[in-house]
Design a protein around this motif. Structure first.
Motif, PDB file in Angstrom:
ATOM      1  N   LEU A  15       0.829  -1.215   0.000  1.00 42.69           N
ATOM      2  CA  LEU A  15       0.000   0.000   0.000  1.00 42.69           C
ATOM      3  C   LEU A  15       0.856   1.255   0.000  1.00 42.69           C
ATOM      4  O   LEU A  15       0.533   2.234  -0.691  1.00 42.69           O
ATOM      5  N   ARG A  16       1.932   1.245   0.756  1.00 42.52           N
ATOM      6  CA  ARG A  16       2.801   2.422   0.779  1.00 42.52           C
ATOM      7  C   ARG A  16       3.466   2.638  -0.586  1.00 42.52           C
ATOM      8  O   ARG A  16       3.612   3.771  -1.038  1.00 42.52           O
ATOM      9  N   ILE A  17       3.858   1.567  -1.245  1.00 43.57           N
ATOM     10  CA  ILE A  17       4.431   1.691  -2.592  1.00 43.57           C
ATOM     11  C   ILE A  17       3.358   2.172  -3.569  1.00 43.57           C
ATOM     12  O   ILE A  17       3.640   2.970  -4.468  1.00 43.57           O
ATOM     13  N   ALA A  18       2.124   1.707  -3.388  1.00 45.97           N
ATOM     14  CA  ALA A  18       1.027   2.175  -4.238  1.00 45.97           C
ATOM     15  C   ALA A  18       0.788   3.669  -4.054  1.00 45.97           C
ATOM     16  O   ALA A  18       0.598   4.397  -5.041  1.00 45.97           O
ATOM     17  N   VAL A  19       0.804   4.129  -2.812  1.00 43.21           N
ATOM     18  CA  VAL A  19       0.633   5.566  -2.557  1.00 43.21           C
ATOM     19  C   VAL A  19       1.778   6.342  -3.196  1.00 43.21           C
ATOM     20  O   VAL A  19       1.556   7.406  -3.802  1.00 43.21           O
ATOM     21  N   LEU A  20       2.980   5.821  -3.100  1.00 44.70           N
ATOM     22  CA  LEU A  20       4.141   6.457  -3.725  1.00 44.70           C
ATOM     23  C   LEU A  20       3.945   6.569  -5.232  1.00 44.70           C
ATOM     24  O   LEU A  20       4.063   7.662  -5.806  1.00 44.70           O
ATOM     25  N   GLY A  21       3.639   5.470  -5.879  1.00 49.78           N
ATOM     26  CA  GLY A  21       3.472   5.477  -7.331  1.00 49.78           C
ATOM     27  C   GLY A  21       2.304   6.325  -7.798  1.00 49.78           C
ATOM     28  O   GLY A  21       2.421   7.108  -8.749  1.00 49.78           O
ATOM     29  N   LEU A  22       1.175   6.179  -7.132  1.00 51.45           N
ATOM     30  CA  LEU A  22      -0.010   6.936  -7.529  1.00 51.45           C
ATOM     31  C   LEU A  22       0.150   8.426  -7.238  1.00 51.45           C
ATOM     32  O   LEU A  22      -0.308   9.270  -8.019  1.00 51.45           O
TER      33      LEU A  22
END
Length: 180
Positions: A15-22
């Motif tokens: 989820l943290r990587i998703a927030v980073l990418g998005l």
């Protein structure tokens, strides 16, 4: 380490990587958006800086992406060392920062949604025109950026749930008889 603990850590990291990418995607799409329109002999340029709410969206998503990068690194280092956050002070700091990021992203999305509706449909009673009829490419790219920002803000809300769980499980007493 239990399997459930590993899945929770993996979920938090994902989820943290998703927030980073998005967040980076949203900031790049909105921040790089501009369109020139020739009206008679005048050239009008639409830029994201023309709407302060879009500047807020770019900044909020950039900050959230940076914060998520730092927290993702913390998750990776924690997984490599095999430790769980056992310090209540650190857990409170992480939980509080996650909450602030989630609320900032959510407020940026709410403000941008309102501005987007006005840009798309106008407000004839106030003589505000439908600007998206004039700047279709600009509005389309902003819409794509806001879609990315929306999904990122939902992922950040899910991260706050995990950090709340990680915090409040530190208050569970294994030796008490009156616990849950």
């Amino acid at each position: 380490m239990r399997a459930a603990e590993r899945r929770l850590r993996a979920g938090e990291l994902a989820l943290r990587i998703a927030v980073l990418g998005l967040g980076l995607t949203a900031a790049a799409l909105v921040g790089s958006d501009s369109q020139v329109r020739r009206i008679f002999s005048l050239e009008k340029r639409a830029r994201f800086t023309d709407m302060k709410v879009l500047v807020f969206v770019v900044v909020a998503n950039g900050v959230a992406a940076g914060y998520s990068l730092l927290q993702a690194l913390r998750c990776v280092v924690g997984a490599m060392r095999g430790y769980v956050v056992l310090n209540k002070v650190l857990a409170w700091i992480i939980f509080s920062c996650d909450q602030v990021m989630a609320y900032v992203l959510l407020s940026a999305m709410a403000a941008a949604a309102q501005a987007s509706v006005l840009g798309q449909f106008g407000q004839p009673e106030l003589q505000w025109i439908k600007t998206c009829e004039l700047y279709k490419k600009f509005c389309k790219q902003v819409g794509e950026g806001l879609g990315s920002a929306f999904v990122g803000s939902m992922a950040m809300i899910m991260v706050t749930c995990i950090s709340a769980f990680n915090l409040f499980r530190l208050y569970g007493s294994k030796n008490s008889n009156g616990g849950w």
